[in-house]
Design a protein around this motif. Sequence first.
Motif, PDB file in Angstrom:
ATOM      1  N   VAL A  12       5.446 -12.794 -13.912  1.00  0.00           N
ATOM      2  CA  VAL A  12       6.127 -13.453 -12.755  1.00  0.00           C
ATOM      3  C   VAL A  12       5.066 -14.366 -12.351  1.00  0.00           C
ATOM      4  CG1 VAL A  12       4.954 -11.519 -11.351  1.00  0.00           C
ATOM      5  CG2 VAL A  12       6.913 -12.766 -10.581  1.00  0.00           C
ATOM      6  N   GLN A  13       5.378 -15.401 -11.676  1.00  0.00           N
ATOM      7  CA  GLN A  13       4.627 -16.237 -10.965  1.00  0.00           C
ATOM      8  C   GLN A  13       3.620 -15.817  -9.742  1.00  0.00           C
ATOM      9  OE1 GLN A  13       6.642 -19.949 -10.078  1.00  0.00           O
ATOM     10  NE2 GLN A  13       6.260 -20.872 -12.213  1.00  0.00           N
ATOM     11  N   ALA A  14       2.472 -16.222  -9.797  1.00  0.00           N
ATOM     12  CA  ALA A  14       1.812 -16.168  -8.371  1.00  0.00           C
ATOM     13  C   ALA A  14       2.548 -16.024  -7.089  1.00  0.00           C
ATOM     14  CB  ALA A  14       0.415 -16.530  -8.466  1.00  0.00           C
ATOM     15  N   GLY A  15       2.581 -15.043  -6.446  1.00  0.00           N
ATOM     16  CA  GLY A  15       3.196 -15.176  -5.098  1.00  0.00           C
ATOM     17  C   GLY A  15       4.525 -14.292  -5.389  1.00  0.00           C
ATOM     18  N   GLY A  16       5.054 -14.033  -6.403  1.00  0.00           N
ATOM     19  CA  GLY A  16       6.192 -13.394  -6.850  1.00  0.00           C
ATOM     20  C   GLY A  16       6.149 -11.861  -6.507  1.00  0.00           C
ATOM     21  N   SER A  17       7.273 -11.372  -6.998  1.00  0.00           N
ATOM     22  CA  SER A  17       7.499 -10.130  -6.707  1.00  0.00           C
ATOM     23  C   SER A  17       8.077  -9.159  -8.042  1.00  0.00           C
ATOM     24  CB  SER A  17       8.682  -9.367  -5.581  1.00  0.00           C
ATOM     25  OG  SER A  17       8.179 -10.095  -4.383  1.00  0.00           O
ATOM     26  N   LEU A  18       7.485  -7.813  -8.204  1.00  0.00           N
ATOM     27  CA  LEU A  18       8.199  -7.063  -9.294  1.00  0.00           C
ATOM     28  C   LEU A  18       8.357  -5.823  -8.740  1.00  0.00           C
ATOM     29  CD1 LEU A  18       6.347  -7.901 -12.748  1.00  0.00           C
ATOM     30  CD2 LEU A  18       8.751  -8.464 -12.295  1.00  0.00           C
ATOM     31  N   ARG A  19       9.493  -4.967  -9.219  1.00  0.00           N
ATOM     32  CA  ARG A  19       9.462  -3.522  -8.981  1.00  0.00           C
ATOM     33  C   ARG A  19       9.521  -2.684 -10.286  1.00  0.00           C
ATOM     34  NH1 ARG A  19      11.601  -1.162  -4.593  1.00  0.00           N
ATOM     35  NH2 ARG A  19      12.504   1.047  -4.470  1.00  0.00           N
ATOM     36  N   LEU A  20       8.437  -1.722 -10.192  1.00  0.00           N
ATOM     37  CA  LEU A  20       8.303  -1.072 -11.264  1.00  0.00           C
ATOM     38  C   LEU A  20       9.011   0.447 -10.933  1.00  0.00           C
ATOM     39  CD1 LEU A  20       4.519  -1.288 -12.416  1.00  0.00           C
ATOM     40  CD2 LEU A  20       6.631  -2.565 -13.247  1.00  0.00           C
ATOM     41  N   SER A  21       9.453   1.336 -12.088  1.00  0.00           N
ATOM     42  CA  SER A  21       9.886   2.567 -11.566  1.00  0.00           C
ATOM     43  C   SER A  21       9.353   3.475 -12.682  1.00  0.00           C
ATOM     44  CB  SER A  21      11.289   2.588 -11.635  1.00  0.00           C
ATOM     45  OG  SER A  21      12.093   1.827 -10.799  1.00  0.00           O
ATOM     46  N   CYS A  22       9.317   4.775 -12.311  1.00  0.00           N
ATOM     47  CA  CYS A  22       8.828   5.587 -13.119  1.00  0.00           C
ATOM     48  C   CYS A  22       9.894   6.998 -13.181  1.00  0.00           C
ATOM     49  CB  CYS A  22       7.484   6.328 -12.702  1.00  0.00           C
ATOM     50  SG  CYS A  22       6.868   7.652 -13.624  1.00  0.00           S
ATOM     51  N   ALA A  23      10.276   7.247 -14.175  1.00  0.00           N
ATOM     52  CA  ALA A  23      11.130   8.438 -14.077  1.00  0.00           C
ATOM     53  C   ALA A  23      10.420   9.750 -14.513  1.00  0.00           C
ATOM     54  CB  ALA A  23      12.441   8.290 -15.297  1.00  0.00           C
ATOM     55  N   ALA A  24      10.450  10.577 -13.637  1.00  0.00           N
ATOM     56  CA  ALA A  24       9.615  11.939 -13.929  1.00  0.00           C
ATOM     57  C   ALA A  24      10.333  13.206 -14.477  1.00  0.00           C
ATOM     58  CB  ALA A  24       8.741  12.304 -12.747  1.00  0.00           C
ATOM     59  N   SER A  25      10.242  13.650 -15.624  1.00  0.00           N
ATOM     60  CA  SER A  25      11.120  14.763 -15.849  1.00  0.00           C
ATOM     61  C   SER A  25      10.353  15.958 -16.604  1.00  0.00           C
ATOM     62  CB  SER A  25      12.192  14.425 -16.868  1.00  0.00           C
ATOM     63  OG  SER A  25      11.739  13.771 -18.100  1.00  0.00           O
ATOM     64  N   GLY A  26      11.133  17.097 -16.700  1.00  0.00           N
ATOM     65  CA  GLY A  26      10.480  18.146 -17.621  1.00  0.00           C
ATOM     66  C   GLY A  26       9.677  19.263 -16.640  1.00  0.00           C
ATOM     67  N   ARG A  27       9.633  18.989 -15.438  1.00  0.00           N
ATOM     68  CA  ARG A  27       8.999  19.912 -14.429  1.00  0.00           C
ATOM     69  C   ARG A  27       9.089  19.774 -13.157  1.00  0.00           C
ATOM     70  NH1 ARG A  27       3.465  21.311 -14.458  1.00  0.00           N
ATOM     71  NH2 ARG A  27       3.981  22.263 -12.520  1.00  0.00           N
TER      72      ARG A  27
END
Length: 127
Positions: A12-27
Motif C-alpha cells: 500500500v502507498q503511504a497514507g493508505g489503509s490495510l486490514r489484517l485478520s487473525c482466525a483463532a482456533s483450537g482452544r
Amino acid sequence: QVQLVESGGGLVQAGGSLRLSCAASGRTWSSYALAWFRQAPGKEREYVTSIKWSGGSTHYTDSVAGRFTISRDDAKNTVSLQMDGLKPEDTAVYYCAAALAAYSDYYNYRSDDVDYWGRGTQVTVSS
C-alpha cells in the motif's frame, strides 16, 4: 490443535489503509489476550497492540496509537487490525499472537509472554 492464521497483508502507498485478520482456533481464549507484533528487516520483533478476549480492553504502542484499531469478533473467533495512515516505517511482517492476559490493561506484551504465534503476513508501505 491451536492455530492462529493471519490474512490481509499486502502493498500500500503511504497514507493508505490495510486490514489484517487473525482466525483463532483450537482452544477457548477467555483467559488470553490476542496481540499483534511486527518485525521489520534487521530489527527485533516488537509489540504493536492487544485486546483482551474477556472484556475487550485494548492497548496500543505509542507509534501506532490513533492510527491502528484492534477489534475482535466473538462469533467468528477472529481478531482484526485496521491500519490507517500507514507510513513506510510500518513495513514489517505482522504476527498474530496469544498470551495469557495481563492484570494491567496497559501492558506491553513481550515475545516471551506469547504462548501461540501465527506465521505472519507481510505489510509493505511504499513512500
